[in-house]
Write a protein that holds these residues in place. Structure first.
Motif, PDB file in Angstrom:
ATOM      1  N   UNK A 152      25.394  48.004  25.283  1.00 52.90           N
ATOM      2  CA  UNK A 152      26.709  47.983  24.638  1.00 52.90           C
ATOM      3  C   UNK A 152      27.365  49.361  24.593  1.00 52.90           C
ATOM      4  N   UNK A 153      26.590  50.415  24.852  1.00 54.14           N
ATOM      5  CA  UNK A 153      27.098  51.796  24.836  1.00 54.14           C
ATOM      6  C   UNK A 153      27.655  52.227  23.484  1.00 54.14           C
ATOM      7  N   UNK A 154      27.376  51.450  22.444  1.00 50.14           N
ATOM      8  CA  UNK A 154      27.843  51.843  21.117  1.00 50.14           C
ATOM      9  C   UNK A 154      27.066  53.036  20.575  1.00 50.14           C
ATOM     10  N   UNK A 210      23.392  55.562  15.033  1.00 47.29           N
ATOM     11  CA  UNK A 210      24.238  54.389  15.292  1.00 47.29           C
ATOM     12  C   UNK A 210      23.422  53.142  15.616  1.00 47.29           C
ATOM     13  N   UNK A 211      22.502  53.267  16.560  1.00 48.17           N
ATOM     14  CA  UNK A 211      21.825  52.071  17.072  1.00 48.17           C
ATOM     15  C   UNK A 211      20.792  51.547  16.070  1.00 48.17           C
ATOM     16  N   UNK A 212      20.988  50.301  15.676  1.00 51.46           N
ATOM     17  CA  UNK A 212      20.027  49.685  14.754  1.00 51.46           C
ATOM     18  C   UNK A 212      19.164  48.656  15.494  1.00 51.46           C
ATOM     19  N   UNK A 213      19.475  48.442  16.757  1.00 52.47           N
ATOM     20  CA  UNK A 213      18.763  47.402  17.513  1.00 52.47           C
ATOM     21  C   UNK A 213      17.432  47.930  18.059  1.00 52.47           C
ATOM     22  N   UNK A 217      14.595  48.381  15.595  1.00 46.67           N
ATOM     23  CA  UNK A 217      14.295  47.202  14.772  1.00 46.67           C
ATOM     24  C   UNK A 217      12.841  46.755  14.943  1.00 46.67           C
ATOM     25  N   UNK A 261      17.777  46.480  24.385  1.00 47.45           N
ATOM     26  CA  UNK A 261      19.065  47.170  24.584  1.00 47.45           C
ATOM     27  C   UNK A 261      20.056  46.215  25.237  1.00 47.45           C
ATOM     28  N   UNK A 262      21.253  46.127  24.643  1.00 51.36           N
ATOM     29  CA  UNK A 262      22.283  45.204  25.141  1.00 51.36           C
ATOM     30  C   UNK A 262      23.234  45.874  26.118  1.00 51.36           C
ATOM     31  N   UNK A 293      29.316  56.512  20.423  1.00 53.08           N
ATOM     32  CA  UNK A 293      30.478  56.909  19.621  1.00 53.08           C
ATOM     33  C   UNK A 293      30.294  56.533  18.150  1.00 53.08           C
TER      34      UNK A 293
END
Lengths: 498, 387
Positions: free
Chosen positions: B20-22, B85-88, B91, B17-18, B25
């Motif tokens: 990034x809070x993406x 949303x999160x693809x990280x 993975x 997890x970076x 949204x």
């Protein structure tokens, strides 16, 4: 520099009560779960749990926090969006985190003078969308769309416009540790707007760039924005060595052909593709790409009137040939780098960060990076050496990207890898190697680190520059409350203290 | 993804997890606020990323499981916006999504008896006393006509648990009657397991799933239709992970079946007055099952209906908050539902139609007795506008 030592429960209660006089209680977090999630990031910086996480909505709340922190000598670590891969925002034990994500207003988009005024919590995705709606764009880094322009620009990032511009900061509003508010650019003159960075006196905006929140807390900034041109094109050329790629980009810049270029190592552009994890198993040497995979790809961004971009595209092909390269055909692009290409299109043509699809490579493991700047003549020698150093310790994949800054006066070079988080031994080894590499890069390749990182060894070697900086820090922040955990000040003996 | 049981299984995933809070949204350029807890109180901890960091801290022994953590974990609505949303995070192996990891955290909390007060405590007690598996409502009392063995269609109705839901099921049976179809109701041991799965009661999961599946296999011929998308998603996604021989059972959401019936003329729309309707995508029907079009086409095919979209719709829909079972934040449930109701009101539509009993209940509770009539389930609405 004197700083508070120890923090009793009673002290904490007194500070909490005082903070609540000025800040909404809901915005002052003391829940263990919140404190812990702010205590570390994906860097090697040690875990360090704050006493408070404060999420201010206004500049006044920042002012009051700093006044109280200064009174009690409590360390304050600021963050704007919170993306952390370098440990710049890991707080001090028992300190305060000021997370500015809720100060997120776009205050002005000035299309007459090409600047925007934003608060620190505005994220790229919001700004680029707002700008696109007005036919404008901003400098876009390789950071995700959830990163903040202000946090990023203050670190002088690489990105979509760094070939021509060093950074995007014009004018800052900064809250100092004693609670005073300073405007650094044209807005220092009463009633004047935020359009200009440089005035009749020294450039104070620069003082807060790459300062990592150790000298003041930026609560507002004006940044450069640019109109979107009539036509945009991306030239994608392939080269079989880094020297040829650097010569190519220098030639283009010197002839005003492009707006921006990036050199991608094969490991990097291939890492966007789903087949990469399999491919890297059998190709561990970063200097030996698999068959039919070009060593470097250079993406060149061209914009202007249609006639100009068409002509410049032809010139790109001519110059690529001159340095032994070639323009990739559409079929080759589809075969070699479909996901990367789609990300670059978003980056260059939509003027925004790529969607998550392009970011999923971060799931390969812990991201560890090494970043330097050097003159073009030196960077070409550094490349093979840097790749070899990482290869020697058994890291895989090894990726980099590189780009000219300031019309090619220097070349930016970011080397990175992803290591499975469970492989702690290799992570430590890579971190030690990176540290050693900075020292060698400085002496042997005249390359300098782009950013300070926690525990950097080179800090003691920059002599009077560092001493002057320390004097400034002492004058601004005598209690050393601003981000002391970064150890930028306070760990290294200066001339005065000897 | 196999059902996980140990935080160590996902140590590599959470470490990527970076921050990034993406995950909070939606897609550019709208960047619509989607994570209900993050946008209720904007703080990194209140995002999927925050949970990843809580798990990292637990794995690194930087903190212990605690009541406040449970309160936060059970406040998450499980809407799955972050998963989209999160693809990280997904993975790396075992490809767990953020929601999978939050559910796993809940499981670890339940295992340690760290349970928030209120609804979850109630479920906990009922699971312990085994009463949870005996169903909640005397279905046969209200739906006496229904027989399983000779029906054309079987409705999966294990979690039928409130008066409000009964009305939806009654509407469904009326619609089937109009079409001349006999419908049966499948209601075995009380819960298909989705509630237990979502809320971390995993020790009882295999037993209940195996039992339910054994009964499902006895259903002869007819199709199995779901009204509750939570159950449907669970059966589709998790049953095959628990039961290796799963695979030969066809399931459909009722909206898909009704649309097909309307198209082939089995179900007939009646002449009706004009009405403006807005449709709320239930998270598990949309993000979970990917069913966005069927309810919309169905609504638009009914006479006099004008469908007006809310600003956030389809994959960008905002959760009603129904499956949040704790108030880590004061007034969270009400404000989440109201967030969506305000958006609905901006459309100037007269009716808010949804296709999940939980959503309907959440909106009606927020609106109160005076206004609750503006919310209907899709099936109730179809019932009112077909012959």
């Amino acid at each position: 520099m004197e700083r508070r030592k120890g923090f009793t429960e009673r002290d904490r209660a007194v500070v909490y009560k005082e903070l609540k006089n000025f800040i909404d209680e809901n915005k002052i977090k003391i829940d263990e779960n919140v404190l812990v999630t702010y205590a570390f990031d994906s860097s090697p910086t040690p875990f360090s749990k704050p006493s408070f996480v404060i999420l201010p909505k206004t500049r006044d709340e920042v002012v009051h926090t700093l006044i109280i922190a200064n009174k009690y000598k409590i360390p304050v670590t600021v963050m704007s969006g919170g993306i952390n891969v370098s440990g710049h925002c890991v707080p001090s034990e028992e300190g305060i985190v000021l997370d500015l994500r809720d100060m997120d207003r776009i205050l002005e988009i000035n299309t007459s003078s090409n600047y925007a005024v934003i608060e620190p919590g505005v994220i790229f995705d919001r700004l680029t969308a707002a700008l696109a709606g007005k036919g404008y764009r901003c400098h876009i880094p390789t950071a995700p769309g959830g990163a903040t322009p202000l946090g990023n620009y203050l670190l002088k990032p690489s990105g979509s416009l760094s070939t021509r511009h060093l950074d995007s900061i014009l004018d800052l509003e900064v809250v100092m540790p004693d609670g005073t508010v300073v405007n650094t650019g044209s807005s220092q003159f009463p009633g004047v707007g935020n359009f200009l960075r440089y005035g009749p006196l020294p450039d104070l905006s620069g003082l807060f760039c790459c300062a990592y929140g150790t000298l003041g807390i930026v609560t507002k900034a004006s940044i450069r924005i640019y109109p979107i041109n009539e036509s945009t094109k991306i030239n994608i050329s392939a080269f079989e060595n880094y020297t040829a790629s650097v010569d190519f980009v220098k030639d283009l810049i010197n002839h005003n052909v492009c707006e921006h270029c990036i050199i991608w190592s094969w490991g990097h552009y291939r890492s966007y593709e789903i087949t990469f994890p399999e491919e890297m198993k059998s190709h561990t040497n970063p200097t030996e790409p698999p068959e039919n995979i070009p060593y470097n790809i250079v993406t060149t961004f061209i914009s202007g009137y249609e006639e100009m971009t068409t002509l410049n595209e032809e010139i790109c092909a001519k110059v690529a040939k001159k340095y032994g390269g070639r323009v990739l055909s559409e079929e080759e692009i589809e075969l070699l780098l479909p996901t990367a290409h789609s990300s670059w299109t978003e980056f260059y043509k939509d003027y925004r960060q790529p969607r998550m699809e392009g970011a999923k490579k971060f799931g390969m493991g812990r991201y560890l990076a090494w970043i330097v700047h050097a003159e073009p003549k030196d960077i070409v020698n550094l490349e093979r050496w840097a790749l070899g150093k990482l290869h020697d310790i058994g890291v895989n994949p090894i990726c980099y990207y590189s780009m000219p800054f300031d019309f090619g006066r220097s070349m930016f070079f970011r080397l990175f890898t992803y290591i499975k988080p469970e492989n702690k031994e290799l992570i430590n080894k890579a971190q030690r190697t990176f540290k050693e590499m900075y020292d060698i890069a400085i002496t042997r390749y005249k390359a300098i680190p782009l950013r300070y990182r926690y525990g950097a060894d080179w800090l003691g070697s920059i002599g009077q520059y560092y001493n002057l900086l320390r004097k400034i820090k002492n004058a601004i922040d005598p209690n050393n409350i601003l981000n002391p955990n970064l150890k930028l000040f306070g760990e290294v003996e200066n001339e005065d203290s000897k | 993804m196999k059902i996980l049981n140990d935080l160590k299984d996902i140590s590599n995933s959470v470490a990527t997890c970076l921050k990034c809070s993406m995950c909070t949204y939606g897609e550019w350029p709208d960047n619509a606020p989607l994570c209900p807890i993050y946008f209720h109180d904007k703080c990194f901890t209140h995002s999927a990323g925050g949970f990843m960091y809580i798990v990292r801290a637990l794995l690194d022994s930087k903190m212990d499981y605690n009541k406040s953590m449970a309160n936060l974990a059970f406040t998450c609505t499980g809407c799955g916006a972050c998963d989209d949303i999160c693809k990280i995070i997904p993975f790396s192996s075992p490809h767990a999504s953020p929601s999978d990891i939050i559910r796993l955290l809940r499981y670890q909390l339940v295992k340690r008896n760290i349970i928030p007060t209120g609804k979850i405590e109630d479920i906990y007690k009922r699971v312990k006393s085994k009463s949870f598996f005996r169903g909640h409502f005397p279905i046969s009392r209200t739906l006496e006509k229904v027989r399983n063995d000779k029906s054309d269609i079987t409705i999966f109705a294990e979690c039928l648990h409130s008066d409000k839901e009964i009305k939806i099921y009654e509407s469904a049976f009326r619609v089937f009657e109009k079409m001349g179809l006999s419908a049966g109701i499948f209601s075995g041991e009380g819960c298909c397991g989705s509630t237990l799965y979502d809320y971390g009661f995993w020790d009882s999961l295999n037993e209940i799933v195996e039992k339910t599946f054994k009964q499902m296999r006895q259903i002869r011929g007819g199709q199995i239709l779901f009204i509750n998308p939570h159950c449907q998603e669970f059966v589709r996604e998790v049953y095959p992970q628990i039961i290796p021989e799963y695979g030969d059972i066809t399931i459909l959401h009722i909206s898909e079946f009704l649309l097909k019936s309307l198209k082939n003329g089995t179900l007939k729309a009646k002449k009706n007055s004009r009405i403006k309707v807005s449709y709320h995508d239930p998270c598990h029907l949309g993000r979970g099952l990917g069913i966005y079009d069927a309810p919309r086409i169905l609504l638009s095919s009914l006479d006099g209906v004008e469908l007006i979209e809310m600003e956030r719709n389809r994959g960008n829909s905002f959760c009603c908050g129904a499956r949040s079972v704790n108030n880590y934040f004061q007034g969270f449930l009400e404000s989440t539902a109201w967030n969506r109701i305000e958006e609905f009101k901006k459309t100037k539509a007269e009716l808010l139609v949804t296709a999940c009993p939980y959503c309907k209940e959440a909106f009606q509770n927020a609106l109160g007795a005076d206004q609750k009539g503006i919310v209907l389930d899709l099936i109730e609405f179809v019932d009112s506008r077909t012959d």
